[in-house]
Write a protein that holds these residues in place. Sequence first.
Motif, mmCIF file in Angstrom:
data_model
loop_
_atom_site.group_PDB
_atom_site.id
_atom_site.type_symbol
_atom_site.label_atom_id
_atom_site.label_comp_id
_atom_site.label_asym_id
_atom_site.label_seq_id
_atom_site.Cartn_x
_atom_site.Cartn_y
_atom_site.Cartn_z
ATOM 1 N N GLY A 113 0.734 -1.166 0.115
ATOM 2 C CA GLY A 113 -0.078 0.087 0.063
ATOM 3 C C GLY A 113 0.749 1.476 -0.047
ATOM 4 N N ILE A 114 1.982 1.338 -0.243
ATOM 5 C CA ILE A 114 2.909 2.362 -0.382
ATOM 6 C C ILE A 114 2.738 3.236 -1.540
ATOM 7 N N LEU A 115 2.266 2.390 -2.519
ATOM 8 C CA LEU A 115 2.012 2.948 -4.114
ATOM 9 C C LEU A 115 0.715 2.644 -4.105
ATOM 10 N N GLN A 116 -0.114 3.295 -4.989
ATOM 11 C CA GLN A 116 -1.432 2.829 -5.106
ATOM 12 C C GLN A 116 -1.533 2.223 -6.922
ATOM 13 N N THR A 117 -0.824 2.781 -7.527
ATOM 14 C CA THR A 117 -0.626 2.429 -9.168
ATOM 15 C C THR A 117 0.864 2.373 -9.308
ATOM 16 N N VAL B 46 -3.037 -6.503 9.991
ATOM 17 C CA VAL B 46 -4.019 -6.939 9.129
ATOM 18 C C VAL B 46 -4.592 -6.246 7.904
ATOM 19 N N ARG B 47 -4.190 -5.920 6.721
ATOM 20 C CA ARG B 47 -4.936 -5.212 5.587
ATOM 21 C C ARG B 47 -5.958 -6.238 5.071
ATOM 22 N N THR B 48 -7.219 -5.611 5.121
ATOM 23 C CA THR B 48 -8.224 -6.569 4.179
ATOM 24 C C THR B 48 -7.938 -5.640 2.782
ATOM 25 N N PRO B 49 -7.780 -6.866 1.849
ATOM 26 C CA PRO B 49 -7.852 -6.350 0.432
ATOM 27 C C PRO B 49 -9.125 -5.968 0.033
ATOM 28 N N SER C 71 4.662 -23.016 -2.635
ATOM 29 C CA SER C 71 4.766 -23.018 -1.250
ATOM 30 C C SER C 71 3.207 -23.282 -0.551
ATOM 31 N N ARG C 72 3.342 -22.859 0.782
ATOM 32 C CA ARG C 72 1.997 -22.808 1.253
ATOM 33 C C ARG C 72 1.267 -21.608 0.950
ATOM 34 N N ALA C 73 0.034 -21.559 1.247
ATOM 35 C CA ALA C 73 -0.757 -20.288 1.078
ATOM 36 C C ALA C 73 -1.023 -19.695 2.232
ATOM 37 N N SER C 74 -0.265 -18.636 2.797
ATOM 38 C CA SER C 74 -0.534 -18.098 4.014
ATOM 39 C C SER C 74 -1.393 -16.773 3.832
ATOM 40 N N TYR C 75 -1.729 -16.205 4.903
ATOM 41 C CA TYR C 75 -2.640 -14.835 4.584
ATOM 42 C C TYR C 75 -1.710 -13.944 3.916
ATOM 43 N N GLU C 76 -0.585 -13.595 4.076
ATOM 44 C CA GLU C 76 0.229 -12.860 3.170
ATOM 45 C C GLU C 76 0.162 -13.069 1.959
ATOM 46 N N MET C 77 0.310 -14.401 1.387
ATOM 47 C CA MET C 77 0.066 -14.744 -0.170
ATOM 48 C C MET C 77 -1.143 -14.290 -0.708
ATOM 49 N N VAL C 78 -2.176 -14.508 0.196
ATOM 50 C CA VAL C 78 -3.459 -14.257 -0.364
ATOM 51 C C VAL C 78 -3.712 -12.606 -0.473
ATOM 52 N N GLN C 79 -3.305 -11.721 0.491
ATOM 53 C CA GLN C 79 -3.178 -10.571 0.885
ATOM 54 C C GLN C 79 -2.556 -9.916 -0.541
ATOM 55 N N LYS C 80 -1.321 -10.495 -0.823
ATOM 56 C CA LYS C 80 -0.652 -9.960 -2.104
ATOM 57 C C LYS C 80 -1.322 -10.340 -3.201
#
Length: 282
Positions: free
Chosen positions: A78-82, A137-140, A222-231
């Motif tokens: 979220g540092i950049l938006q585009t 935790v940032r909800t996408p 890899s496994r699918a952790s929260y961070e992987m889904v969020q990204k």
Amino acid sequence: MNAQAKVEACPVLDAAPWPARATVLACRLLDGEVLASVENVIEEVPVALVYNGISHAVMLASPADLEDFALGFSLSEGILQTPGELYDCEVVHGASGIEVRLDIATERMFGLKERRRNLAGRTGCGLCGVDSLDAAVRTPAPVAPRSAVRASAIQRALTELGTWQPLHRATGAAHAAAWADNEGKLQLVREDVGRHNALDKLAGALATRRINPATGFALVTSRASYEMVQKAASAGIGVLAAISAPTAYAVRVADAAHVTLIGLARPGRLTAYTHPDQLIGT
């Protein structure tokens, strides 16, 4: 030079860049016999992300595709938006690590400074420099609807993936994040010692090349952790397949973000944990 052109022009300034792998002396035990050997090992290098002259984060990463990594990290965090808010990028190799120097939009830099100012002097939770559970935790935002993907396309991508992983073949220690079109033909693969880094690199490559996330799916080793889904969701990726299992938290986030999360993707089988309507079983 326009902003997009600058995103694509990220020169490596040093004449002797860090290699992606190194060789070391080792001993192998084979059928009870000890043998001297020379082994390829993956490099893990401190990479500092410097925004408008201010160092924001130091990550341990594989020293390849760092322009993609910097852009993907900036977008997913979220540092950049585009992508167009990144005006320039330089990769500078040094004796103790690598600096990636990013020139970003003034408004985005102001937001980054505010984030840093709010964290100054506080005792953090240890997750990415944040100081509370809510900040951790940032909800996408929900991913835009897309057409369904055939299970056979995911199987095709799995079959091809090994031939697109030179660093893993050489060292046995690299994760990969791959992008395949809706037919399962691989288009891009990024490797890194860290699974998050590999996915950030892939997200940056997709953004730089202006690839529509609705035209394919991502596959990670890899496994699918929260961070992987969020990204993945932050990059607009609506289908994420992982060769290992997801966490419960990842399943909840994927469900809320309208991401079809596939785990245990192996030859001949896979499991869809969320939004199976986006997966055609043939």
